[in-house]
Design an enzyme around this catalytic site. Sequence first.
Site, PDB file in Angstrom:
ATOM      1  CB  CYS A 160      -3.286   1.869   7.081  1.00  0.00           C
ATOM      2  SG  CYS A 160      -2.888   3.399   7.940  1.00  0.00           S
ATOM      3  NE  ARG A 161      -4.548   1.511   1.950  1.00  0.00           N
ATOM      4  CZ  ARG A 161      -4.406   2.191   0.820  1.00  0.00           C
ATOM      5  NH1 ARG A 161      -5.323   2.067  -0.124  1.00  0.00           N
ATOM      6  NH2 ARG A 161      -3.370   2.975   0.629  1.00  0.00           N
ATOM      7  CB  SER A 162       0.350  -3.446   2.800  1.00  0.00           C
ATOM      8  OG  SER A 162       1.216  -2.520   3.405  1.00  0.00           O
ATOM      9  CB  CYS A 183      -0.989  -0.017   1.173  1.00  0.00           C
ATOM     10  SG  CYS A 183      -0.216   0.026   2.798  1.00  0.00           S
ATOM     11  CG  ASN A 215       4.607  -1.688   4.950  1.00  0.00           C
ATOM     12  OD1 ASN A 215       5.749  -1.978   5.299  1.00  0.00           O
ATOM     13  ND2 ASN A 215       3.652  -2.587   4.953  1.00  0.00           N
ATOM     14  CG  ASP A 240      -5.055   5.896   2.528  1.00  0.00           C
ATOM     15  OD1 ASP A 240      -4.964   5.450   3.687  1.00  0.00           O
ATOM     16  OD2 ASP A 240      -4.341   6.809   2.080  1.00  0.00           O
TER      17      ASP A 240
END
Length: 156
Positions: free
Chosen positions: A16-18, A11, A14, A127
């Site tokens: 939050c999402r990934s 993401c 690196n 995001d």
Amino acid sequence: MSEKKKVLMICLGNICRSPIAEAVFDDYIKKNGLSDKWEVESAALIGYHTGKSPDNRAITTLKEKGISDYSHAARPITKEDFKKFDWIFGMDEDNIDELKRKSPKDGTAKIELLGKYDPEGDIIIRDPYYDSGREGFVKAFEQCKRSVAAFLKENK
Ligand code: 4NP
């Protein structure tokens, strides 16, 4: 034993999402006896958060969903990653555009949206970094969970 298949979750930051996607993938392969066949890492498209732990909202969400053993230090993607990993998953279209731009000519990784595998068709993992609350993180977790399970069922 043949070499493990390698997945890299990407993401922007690196944090939050990934990391959520990595933790969900790792939890799934551990619980389903697939750790000898698969491995997973995560990385960023920007170096801004290098070395940082995931956002507290990501950690809280993972814990709430039963994943309490996850830790990670953010790192940027490297040219070698495009050869080392079999799949590189982005979370949104901007991630995919940037991954394609960064990919070296001899890159072999398949670059795909993780949400492409979501059986509910919610393909963009938005995001949530600038959100004031944690809802976006919970939604990202659920999208990752559905997509990871579907991906691993399709790619046994
Ligand atoms: P992520 O969220 O890409 O899901 O880790 C973000 C984290 C940081 C920033 C943007 C998105 N940032 O601009 O610093």
